[in-house]
Design a protein around this motif. Sequence first.
Motif: not given
Length: 204
Positions: A87, A90-91, A94-95, A170
């Motif tokens: 998770m 994943y974040n 995505r960011n 990120e």
Amino acid sequence: MSSQTQLPDIDKVGSGLNEIKLFDKWSWEGIEIRDPSLKKYISLKPTYLPHSGGRHEHKRFGKAEVNVVERLINRLMYPGKNGGKKMMAYNIVRNAFDIIYLETKENPIQVFVRAIENSAPREETTRIMYGGIVYRVSVDVSSQRRVDLAIRFITEGARECSFGNIKPIEQCLADEILLASRNDPQSYSIKQKEEIERIALSSR
């Protein structure tokens, strides 16, 4: 009882109500793979959530069928303390894709595919023993290994950039993908590719 009017989500990019989009934002349609040798090994199978649950694990060459964004997420989880924290990975991805879109106004999936193509080495070295002496000789890299190495270099570059730095991972991942997609020599993955190919050239 008054009905509330639902406003459109400005974060969702693209059109088509029934279209499958990555993170419910990015379209899989129109993604171009320019390198013909990599088309079979860069999977662009449409999916909302890049999580296959390891179904490919016991199938030979099964990872070639795993979505390429999921492979990036999986690679971010290791080595070290991030193992198993999907998770979190994943974040991060995505960011990072949101940052790529804000900087380029392009589909982040297309930018990522271009980064893989530019970061994939075409030649490397291997060791052979002849008469008790070890030689290094240059060999062509298989298409699947080219994709593996490109994804590894991209994630290593993001990890090294963010280690001991105030810049979040990120942003580091987005910067690395952007630099690699432009074939920029400042990119960690481009540097690694050129170093591998330079050593292979001298070993011919």
